[in-house]
Design an enzyme around this catalytic site. Structure first.
Site, PDB file in Angstrom:
ATOM      1  N   LYS A   1       0.854  -1.187   0.000  1.00  0.00           N
ATOM      2  CA  LYS A   1       0.000   0.000   0.000  1.00  0.00           C
ATOM      3  C   LYS A   1       0.892   1.239   0.000  1.00  0.00           C
ATOM      4  O   LYS A   1       1.623   1.489   0.960  1.00  0.00           O
ATOM      5  CB  LYS A   1      -0.928   0.000   1.213  1.00  0.00           C
ATOM      6  CG  LYS A   1      -1.942   1.124   1.238  1.00  0.00           C
ATOM      7  CD  LYS A   1      -2.936   0.886   2.358  1.00  0.00           C
ATOM      8  CE  LYS A   1      -4.074   1.888   2.314  1.00  0.00           C
ATOM      9  NZ  LYS A   1      -5.099   1.604   3.341  1.00  0.00           N
TER      10      LYS A   1
ATOM     11  N   ASP B   1     -13.583   1.830  12.469  1.00  0.00           N
ATOM     12  CA  ASP B   1     -13.952   2.001  11.069  1.00  0.00           C
ATOM     13  C   ASP B   1     -14.362   0.664  10.433  1.00  0.00           C
ATOM     14  O   ASP B   1     -13.962   0.344   9.320  1.00  0.00           O
ATOM     15  CB  ASP B   1     -12.794   2.620  10.286  1.00  0.00           C
ATOM     16  CG  ASP B   1     -13.250   3.262   8.968  1.00  0.00           C
ATOM     17  OD1 ASP B   1     -14.459   3.540   8.832  1.00  0.00           O
ATOM     18  OD2 ASP B   1     -12.408   3.468   8.086  1.00  0.00           O
TER      19      ASP B   1
END
Length: 362
Positions: A106, A194
């Site tokens: 990432k 989240d």
């Protein structure tokens, strides 16, 4: 002689300009629920240079003992293909040349402020200490040419965002795995904050893992606050949006359960549970009102009694009455479900989803 007011006139003693008895009550928050930051502050000046931050990051990577395998060097990783991108960065499928092992890399765009970089670095260190089969493994962190790059476990099935799961046994198996990951994080006193379909990843063996706690939330607050806030608010619990609903007390663990329950119901319905008119990309003010003041969503009458009860236990407006992750693992919807061996695997991810670990970017 009368006292003189600042404007030049005589002040009136009987009219006080201040009321010391008036106070604004502030929400009382339990500091133990904050995501722990296990590393001490960097021993650097108040405005450290990038080189100082990079040195601290590299030192932390080299001294982390929770991961037995050595972090591969960035130069030893071959980028095979891009598997997802957004305004915040790109996810690459990469191969470690010497072992042929596949990872997800990432790459986070931008030259972030030093304080943000330190916060990302600390929360990635939390990811590196997580050791559970239901939590995506973080293998390493690199700071290269101003870009923060995170090496993650690769999940070839992608995220569950946009998937519809009509089979209750399969949905129960998904729920069981996510709850096991949440129970582990909560035992470690880590609040995810989240939970949503795009942060739940699956592989070809139907193993489901939790991803993206910490880092994406920081990026959402710093890079794209308007657009990303809607997606985050969509799965927030009522008391997190409006602290008056629970006397200013926010229980992060219970907040994770609300987000989890909403995600499970979305899988079953094939749509966002608050309706088409108040969707994740709609009017965020209307969405917040619906979450805070409308009745919580329910599973449809066509669902089993066990699933309807399970969702009701997750989406209770009173956070004190929501079951914990450990308690939900004992719910009949989980304990009575048996996934048949002939159950087909989930459909391939749509082209818009990201088939890799930590797939969502703000």
């Amino acid at each position: 002689m009368k006292p003189i007011a600042p404007g030049g006139g005589a002040a009136t003693p009987s009219r006080s300009r201040r009321r010391p008895d008036l106070t604004l009550p502030l929400p009382q928050r339990d500091p133990s629920l904050a995501v722990p930051l296990p590393l001490p502050p960097l021993s650097a000046p108040s405005h450290p240079s990038n080189s100082a931050i990079n040195s601290a990051i590299n030192a932390a990577i080299n001294t982390t003992t929770s991961i037995t395998s050595e972090t591969p060097r960035l130069s030893d990783l071959e980028r095979l293909r891009r598997v997802g991108s957004g305004t915040g960065g790109t996810v690459w499928m990469v191969r470690h040349r010497s072992t042929n092992r596949i990872y997800a890399l990432k790459v986070i765009y931008g030259n972030h402020e030093d304080s943000i970089r330190r916060q990302i670095y600390r929360e990635i260190e939390i990811l590196r200490t997580a050791d559970n089969p239901f939590v995506v493994r973080c293998h390493g962190l690199y700071d290269h040419a101003g870009e923060i790059q995170v090496l993650l476990e690769y999940m070839d099935g992608g995220s569950l965002d946009g998937r519809r799961i009509t089979s209750e046994p399969f949905l129960a198996d998904v729920a069981r795995q996510v709850l096991a990951g949440l129970a582990y994080l909560h035992r470690q006193r880590i609040v995810h904050r989240d939970i949503k379909p795009s942060n739940l990843l699956i592989d070809a063996r139907r193993r489901v893992k939790i991803a993206d706690f910490g880092v994406s939330r920081i990026l959402a607050q710093t890079m794209d606050p308007c657009n990303s806030s809607v997606g985050t608010i969509a799965y927030m619990s009522p008391e997190r949006i409006n602290t008056d609903l629970n006397h200013g007390i926010y229980d992060g663990y219970a907040g994770d359960i609300w987000s989890f329950g909403l995600s499970m119901l979305e899988f079953y319905l094939g749509r966002f549970p608050f309706g088409d008119n108040v969707g994740k990309q709609g009017d965020w003010a209307s969405l917040m009102c619906a979450i805070c003041y409308a009745d919580p969503p329910e599973a449809p009458p066509t669902a089993s009694r066990e699933f309807r009860s399970f969702i009701a236990c997750c989406l209770c407006k009173d956070p004190a009455r929501r079951l914990t992750a450990a308690q939900l693992l004992q719910h009949p919807f989980i304990t009575m479900a048996q996934v048949p061996s002939s159950l087909p695997p989930p459909p391939p991810p749509p082209s818009s989803s990201v088939p890799a670990a930590a797939s969502s970017f703000p």
